[in-house]
Design a protein around this motif. Structure first.
Motif, PDB file in Angstrom:
ATOM      1  N   THR A   1       0.749  -1.457   0.118  1.00  0.00           N
ATOM      2  CA  THR A   1       0.038   0.130   0.022  1.00  0.00           C
ATOM      3  C   THR A   1       0.931   1.164   0.161  1.00  0.00           C
ATOM      4  O   THR A   1       0.684   2.199  -0.862  1.00  0.00           O
TER       5      THR A   1
ATOM      6  N   GLN B   1      -7.981   1.005  -0.767  1.00  0.00           N
ATOM      7  CA  GLN B   1      -8.784  -0.376  -0.282  1.00  0.00           C
ATOM      8  C   GLN B   1     -10.001  -0.129   0.174  1.00  0.00           C
ATOM      9  O   GLN B   1     -10.909  -1.184  -0.079  1.00  0.00           O
ATOM     10  N   SER B   2     -10.249   0.905   0.693  1.00  0.00           N
ATOM     11  CA  SER B   2     -11.736   1.293   1.191  1.00  0.00           C
ATOM     12  C   SER B   2     -12.243   2.577   0.817  1.00  0.00           C
ATOM     13  O   SER B   2     -11.516   3.349   0.828  1.00  0.00           O
TER      14      SER B   2
ATOM     15  N   GLN C   1     -17.999  -1.221  -4.247  1.00  0.00           N
ATOM     16  CA  GLN C   1     -16.586  -1.357  -4.689  1.00  0.00           C
ATOM     17  C   GLN C   1     -16.811  -0.940  -6.412  1.00  0.00           C
ATOM     18  O   GLN C   1     -15.905  -0.199  -6.943  1.00  0.00           O
TER      19      GLN C   1
ATOM     20  N   ASP D   1      -5.545  -0.909  -5.233  1.00  0.00           N
ATOM     21  CA  ASP D   1      -4.976  -1.775  -3.787  1.00  0.00           C
ATOM     22  C   ASP D   1      -6.136  -2.407  -3.346  1.00  0.00           C
ATOM     23  O   ASP D   1      -7.148  -2.278  -2.896  1.00  0.00           O
ATOM     24  N   GLU D   2      -5.810  -3.923  -3.538  1.00  0.00           N
ATOM     25  CA  GLU D   2      -6.666  -4.932  -3.436  1.00  0.00           C
ATOM     26  C   GLU D   2      -8.116  -4.850  -3.541  1.00  0.00           C
ATOM     27  O   GLU D   2      -8.999  -4.712  -2.966  1.00  0.00           O
TER      28      GLU D   2
ATOM     29  N   SER E   1     -10.885  -7.567  -2.420  1.00  0.00           N
ATOM     30  CA  SER E   1     -10.814  -8.154  -1.096  1.00  0.00           C
ATOM     31  C   SER E   1     -12.161  -7.732  -0.356  1.00  0.00           C
ATOM     32  O   SER E   1     -12.674  -6.832  -0.762  1.00  0.00           O
TER      33      SER E   1
ATOM     34  N   THR F   1      -2.463  -7.300  -4.596  1.00  0.00           N
ATOM     35  CA  THR F   1      -3.370  -8.487  -4.342  1.00  0.00           C
ATOM     36  C   THR F   1      -2.778  -9.461  -3.385  1.00  0.00           C
ATOM     37  O   THR F   1      -1.606  -9.716  -3.404  1.00  0.00           O
TER      38      THR F   1
END
Lengths: 305, 265
Positions: free
Chosen positions: B49, B89-90, B147, B165-166, B169, B197
Motif C-alpha cells: 500500500t 482499499q476502502s 466497490q 489496492d486490493e 478483497s 493483491t
C-alpha cells in the motif's frame, strides 16, 4: 425545495424592514432607512458568510461539527475584541481588535493546514486547543475588569446586528461577496473531499491550496462578522445541516444554498430578536443559540440509519 | 489518444518512505511500461500500500517518480490525475452521498458543466454495470456494489494507468471475478494496471495463457522488491511461497492450472 429556500430568503429580506413596533410619527423614514434597512443588510451578509463558511469547514475537516468556532477563529476574534474593550477607547478599536484576533489565530492554523503533511485531525485539534486557550485568557481578563467594562464585553459577546449601520454594511457586503466567491470557486474540490483528501488529491484536487484558500477566506469572513456583530453562535453549524435536511444529502448545491439560507436564517432570527419581547430587544446571538443548540443535540442523538 | 498516452510509462527510482524510525519502503526501483499489467504481492506490512501511495505522492517519499520523462512534481494536480488513477482499499465517506455524485467527483480534472459531468458519471457507471444505483446513497449499497461504484469513479477519471489496492478483497467469489474480468478488459483496451493483491490466482482465472505470460508479478518483502516474475513462470509457486512464507504449487483444475496454497511452511 431549492427554489423555496431562495424565495423564503428573498421574502424575509424584503419583509424584515417592515416588521417591528409601531413607529413614532415623523420618525418613520429615519427608522426605516437608517436603522432597519442597514440592519437587515448586515444580518443577510453576516448570515450568508457564517453559513457558507460553516458548510465549507465541515467539508474541509471531514467533520459535521467543524465550524469557525472549532478552528479557533471565533475565539481569537472574541479575545481580540475583549482586549480592545478593556484597554482601548472607542467602538472602532473593538472591531479592529476582533479582526486582528481572528487572523492571529486563524492564519497560523491555515498556514499549518496548507502543508502537505498536515493531517486534518491535527488541524482541528489545534483549533480546539487555541479556542480553549483564548477562552481561558478571556475569562481571566473579564474577572480583572471593572463591572461596567465586563458588562460591555458580555453585551458584545452575545452578538448583535443592530449597531452596525451603513458603514458596517459597506465593509461587510464586499467581504461577504468575496468570501462566498472563494468558497463557491472551490465547490467542486470540496465535493471531491467527501471520500477523503487522498482520493480527492488523486483525482486532481490541489488539496493544500484548497485548504489554505478556504481557511484564509473563512478567517477573513468570520473575523469581519465577529468584529462588527460579535460572535453570533450556531449559524455556521446549524444552517448547513438544515439545508441538508431540506434538500437531501450531497454537496453539489450545499454551498450556495447555505449562503442563501444563512442570509434568511439570520434576518429571520433578528426579526424574532426585535419583536419577541415588546419594547426590548434580545441579542440575536441568543435567538440563534436557542434554535441552534436543540438542533445540534438532535443531530447528535439522531438514530443512525 | 490523449496526450497522457505519451507519459503512461511510470518509473520510480530509489523510492524510500520512512515513518519515524521504521523504513516502510527501502529503495524500490520500478518501471511500468505503457499498457503493462503488474500484480504486486507480499505479506502484510511488506509495503504494498505504501508503494502505491508513494507513487501517487500521497506520502512524503525520497527518490524520484516520473510519468514518462516528466518528474511527477513538475506536473500539475490535474495532469497527474490524467496520467494515474487510484482505487484505495476502502471507501470512507465523510457524509451520505448519492452514487452519481461520488462518481462525478472522478471528473474533477475536466472543466465541464454539471450536466455533462453527470452524463459522464452515468456512462462510467454503465460501463461497470451499476448505473441502476446512480440515485442510491452509497452507504446503503452492499460491499460489492460499493466497490463497483468506486471503480466507476475511476473509469470517470479516464486516467491512463490505474493503481489498484486490493480491488476485490472482502468481496464474494463471483463479484471478485467480475471485478477482475472488468480490470483485465481495461488492460486489453490499452490501460496500464498496477494491482496489489493477496490472491494472484484471481488474475490467472481471468486471463488466457498468452496473457498470463505478459502479466508481471512483483514481490515486496520488508519494503524491498524481492521478486520479479511472470504469472506463467513454471517456478512461480516456489518463489511466491518463499515470499509469502507458505508452501505453494500448481494445481491442475480441468481446463486450467491454479496457484494453490498447500499450507504454512
Amino acid at each position: 425545495m431549492r427554489l423555496a429556500i431562495v424565495l423564503v430568503t428573498v421574502a424575509l429580506v424584503l419583509g424584515a424592514p417592515l416588521i417591528g413596533p409601531s413607529m413614532p410619527s415623523g420618525a418613520e423614514a429615519f427608522i426605516f432607512w437608517q436603522l432597519r434597512v442597514p440592519r437587515v443588510l448586515v444580518a443577510a451578509a453576516a448570515g450568508a458568510v457564517l453559513s457558507v463558511i460553516g458548510a465549507a469547514f465541515q467539508a474541509l475537516f471531514e467533520n459535521p461539527l467543524a465550524t469557525p468556532s472549532t478552528t479557533g477563529t471565533t475565539a481569537g476574534a472574541a479575545l481580540g475584541a475583549l482586549i480592545a474593550i478593556l484597554f482601548l477607547p472607542g467602538q472602532a478599536a473593538v472591531m479592529i481588535g476582533a479582526f486582528v484576533g481572528a487572523l492571529l489565530v486563524s492564519l497560523p492554523v491555515a498556514a499549518w493546514a496548507a502543508r502537505a503533511e498536515a493531517r486534518v485531525q491535527d488541524v482541528l485539534l489545534g483549533g480546539v486547543a487555541l479556542t480553549l486557550a483564548a477562552g481561558a485568557i478571556s475569562s481571566g481578563l473579564q474577572m480583572t475588569a471593572d463591572a461596567e467594562e465586563a458588562l460591555r464585553a458580555v453585551r458584545w459577546s452575545l452578538g448583535s446586528v443592530g449597531q452596525v449601520g451603513y458603514a458596517g454594511a459597506a465593509v461587510l457586503g464586499p467581504i461577504a461577496v468575496a468570501v462566498i466567491a472563494v468558497v463557491l470557486a472551490h465547490s467542486r474540490g470540496l465535493q471531491a473531499l467527501v471520500a477523503g483528501e487522498a482520493r480527492a488529491a488523486s483525482q486532481g484536487v490541489d488539496v493544500a491550496a484548497l485548504r489554505a484558500q478556504v481557511l484564509v477566506a473563512g478567517s477573513l469572513g468570520v473575523g469581519a462578522v465577529v468584529a462588527w456583530c460579535g460572535p453570533i453562535a450556531f449559524v455556521g453549524l446549524a444552517v448547513p445541516h438544515l439545508v441538508r435536511k431540506l434538500v437531501g444529502p450531497g454537496r453539489e448545491d450545499l454551498f450556495w444554498l447555505s449562503a442563501v439560507a444563512g442570509a434568511g436564517f439570520l434576518v429571520g432570527a433578528d426579526v424574532v430578536a426585535r419583536v419577541l419581547i415588546s419594547g426590548r430587544e434580545l441579542p440575536v446571538g441568543v435567538v440563534t443559540s436557542a434554535i441552534g443548540a436543540p438542533l445540534l443535540v438532535g443531530l447528535v442523538l439522531r438514530p443512525r440509519r | 489518444m490523449a496526450w497522457y498516452a505519451a507519459v503512461m510509462l511510470l518509473t520510480a527510482r530509489q523510492l524510500r518512505v520512512r515513518a519515524g524510525e521504521r523504513v516502510l519502503l527501502d529503495g524500490v526501483d520500478l518501471t511500468l511500461g505503457a499498457e503493462e499489467c503488474a500484480v504486486v504481492v507480499g505479506r502484510n506490512g511488506a509495503g504494498k500500500t505504501t508503494l502505491l501511495r508513494a507513487l501517487l505522492g500521497l506520502v512524503p517519499a525520497e527518490g524520484e517518480v516520473a510519468l514518462g520523462s516528466i518528474p511527477r512534481g513538475s506536473l500539475g494536480p490535474r495532469e497527474r490525475a490524467a496520467a494515474v488513477g487510484w482505487l484505495p482499499q476502502s471507501l470512507n465517506l465523510a457524509e451520505p452521498v448519492r452514487a452519481v455524485e461520488l462518481v462525478a467527483a472522478g471528473r474533477f480534472r475536466f472543466g465541464e458543466g454539471r450536466r455533462a459531468r453527470h452524463e459522464a458519471a452515468v456512462r462510467s457507471m454503465a460501463e461497470v454495470g451499476v448505473e441502476g444505483f446512480a440515485e442510491r446513497l452509497v452507504h446503503t449499497l452492499s460491499g460489492g456494489e460499493r466497490q463497483r461504484v468506486a471503480l466507476s469513479a475511476l473509469v470517470a477519471q479516464e486516467a491512463g494507468l490505474w493503481l489498484l489496492d486490493e480491488p476485490a478483497s472482502h468481496l464474494d467469489p463471483g463479484v471478485q471475478e467480475r471485478v477482475y474480468r472488468f480490470l483485465v478488459d481495461q488492460w486489453r483496451g490499452g490501460r496500464g494496471l498496477l494491482l496489489v493483491t493477496h490472491d494472484p490466482d484471481l488474475m490467472l482465472r481471468v486471463v488466457s495463457r498468452e496473457e498470463a505470460a505478459k502479466v508481471r508479478v512483483l514481490g515486496l518483502s520488508e519494503g524491498r522488491l524481492a521478486l520479479e516474475a511472470r504469472l506463467s513462470d513454471e517456478d512461480l509457486p516456489e518463489k511466491l511461497g518463499e515470499l509469502l512464507d507458505v508452501r505453494m504449487c500448481w494445481a491442475e483444475l480441468g481446463e486450467r492450472r491454479a496457484l494453490a496454497v498447500l499450507g504454512a511452511r
